[in-house]
Design a protein around this motif. Sequence first.
Motif, PDB file in Angstrom:
ATOM      1  N   ALA A 142       0.922  -1.207   0.015  1.00 60.75           N
ATOM      2  CA  ALA A 142      -0.111   0.001   0.084  1.00 60.75           C
ATOM      3  C   ALA A 142       0.935   1.236  -0.125  1.00 60.75           C
ATOM      4  N   TYR A 143       0.773   2.065  -1.311  1.00 52.18           N
ATOM      5  CA  TYR A 143       1.687   3.208  -0.858  1.00 52.18           C
ATOM      6  C   TYR A 143       0.544   4.202  -0.982  1.00 52.18           C
ATOM      7  N   THR A 161       1.457  11.287  -6.173  1.00 50.90           N
ATOM      8  CA  THR A 161       0.261  10.219  -5.883  1.00 50.90           C
ATOM      9  C   THR A 161       0.580   9.625  -7.124  1.00 50.90           C
ATOM     10  N   SER A 162      -0.390   9.774  -8.260  1.00 49.09           N
ATOM     11  CA  SER A 162      -0.583   8.734  -9.288  1.00 49.09           C
ATOM     12  C   SER A 162       0.736   8.963 -10.390  1.00 49.09           C
ATOM     13  N   GLY A 163       1.289  10.179 -10.443  1.00 50.30           N
ATOM     14  CA  GLY A 163       2.455  10.405 -11.228  1.00 50.30           C
ATOM     15  C   GLY A 163       3.724   9.624 -10.639  1.00 50.30           C
ATOM     16  N   LEU A 164       3.856   9.794  -9.479  1.00 47.82           N
ATOM     17  CA  LEU A 164       4.892   9.119  -8.783  1.00 47.82           C
ATOM     18  C   LEU A 164       5.006   7.594  -8.995  1.00 47.82           C
ATOM     19  N   ARG A 214      -7.919   3.201 -10.840  1.00 43.37           N
ATOM     20  CA  ARG A 214      -7.412   2.092 -10.066  1.00 43.37           C
ATOM     21  C   ARG A 214      -6.835   2.547  -8.623  1.00 43.37           C
ATOM     22  N   PHE A 215      -6.700   4.021  -8.480  1.00 43.43           N
ATOM     23  CA  PHE A 215      -6.270   4.423  -7.217  1.00 43.43           C
ATOM     24  C   PHE A 215      -7.496   5.081  -6.251  1.00 43.43           C
ATOM     25  N   VAL A 216      -7.124   5.308  -5.194  1.00 40.17           N
ATOM     26  CA  VAL A 216      -8.080   5.906  -4.342  1.00 40.17           C
ATOM     27  C   VAL A 216      -7.857   7.013  -3.998  1.00 40.17           C
ATOM     28  N   LEU A 263      -4.272   6.791  -1.948  1.00 43.22           N
ATOM     29  CA  LEU A 263      -3.986   5.186  -1.692  1.00 43.22           C
ATOM     30  C   LEU A 263      -3.875   4.376  -2.927  1.00 43.22           C
ATOM     31  N   ALA A 264      -2.476   3.604  -3.118  1.00 41.67           N
ATOM     32  CA  ALA A 264      -2.340   2.808  -4.365  1.00 41.67           C
ATOM     33  C   ALA A 264      -2.085   1.364  -3.676  1.00 41.67           C
TER      34      ALA A 264
END
Length: 477
Positions: A408-409, A419-422, A455-457, A471-472
């Motif tokens: 969990a990231y 977030t999603s970019g990283l 796909r992420f939160v 959250l990923a």
Amino acid sequence: MSERSRSPYRSPRRGPSGPPPGPKDPARRIAYDVLRAVEERDAYANLLLPSMLRERGVSGRDAALATELTYGTLRRQGTYDAILDACVDRSLKSVDSEVVPVLRLGAHQLLSTGIPPHAAVSATVDIARRVVGHHRARFANAVLRKVSARDADEWLAIVAPAREADPVGHAAVVHSHPRWVVRALAEALGEDPGGGLADTTALLAAHNERPRVTLVAKPGRASVADLVEAGAERARYSPYGAHLPEGDPAGLREVRQRRAAVQDEASQLVALALTRVPVEGADSRWLDMCAGPGGKAALLAGVAGQNGARLLAAEVQPTRARLVAGAVERSVRDSARTVVADSTRPAWRPGAFDRVLLDAPCTGLGALRRRPESRWRRTPETAAALAPMQRDLLDRALDAARPGGVVAYVTCSPYLPETSGLVGEVLAGRDDVEVLRAADTLPEVPDLAAGPEGRFVQFWPHRHGTDAMFLALLRKR
């Protein structure tokens, strides 16, 4: 004495005839002292204010007033600065650093509270005499009387850029955020920074509201029913959460006994999501890589103990590691162990863990309700400086998970580059990771899906009443 040497823009020497010592009007004095420490020493109000209230024996209505003045001033600082700049002959930047908190404190009372204008000016100027001297108090009096000539809406019509011509600048002044933060949040919400920004302004407004105190009942040590019996209300989403309508959480027996703690509901849920992902085979070794101060570790330790697993909580800073140790103390079956360790140079072997939580150090732009000063400290440059460490930590987290294990990231931020970019950057260099649909693990919470293919939160204050946690969930192939 020359006019230049008497200027309120300069710091005169303090002699025997300087401001009188001793406390008076404890609420405003504490608010001033906290505001100045935040500005000059990078202190955090949520840490300094409670300790200062205790040290000075301030409670009840005075404590409530000090809290409102401190947090209200910090949240609306950008708006007040724009107004004060219009009321100062030169510019606010040229005003002595000791005087600026006085002006902001007075502006908040005049523009955002029900305190009568004459009382707000008089009380603030009295504090000014005691902390910055008589001459600069007269300057503060003159500026605040100018502020009192109009209400907040009238001032904003003067100092805020026109919404049609500059929507980002208008939102920045009206809702008291740096321009770059407004633009970044708009992009995270999928809005065009040159457009209407309806969703973004709702988020900015939520950042300026007082958040509720949220508690977590540590699994196996307390229950939500215990907290409800003590006067709390069940949280909307988390099965371990409760909201405290009023009062000091330290007054609850469960909190004093460390069976419950203060923790935002989204923070509870992102940790809980990790525990809900099915894993095949062994499920006994869990890792929290950046565990300080221990909120998520305590929840994970309780769930781990109930399921026959053990948690290793790692924290690089010894002081924070001690906080983690206290948070997980007496967890179910003594399921947690705390170590001082640098997770970028892990002491554990690769592939050793079934579940890994990485709550990465970040800008904290998701917690601006609770830490309003963060919006004034962060810049695109300071955010970019965190990225190499965040990427390294995520790589190490994936290395720590066994094949079939899950990572969990998490960040307390909606800022896309962390977030999603990283996550996308890190996964572009690996072929051993599967991205899971994180929202599927939290079906009780609506409108969470974010990022490519949802796909992420992403939690949001204006939608969920929580911090803006990201959250990923990633499975190691």
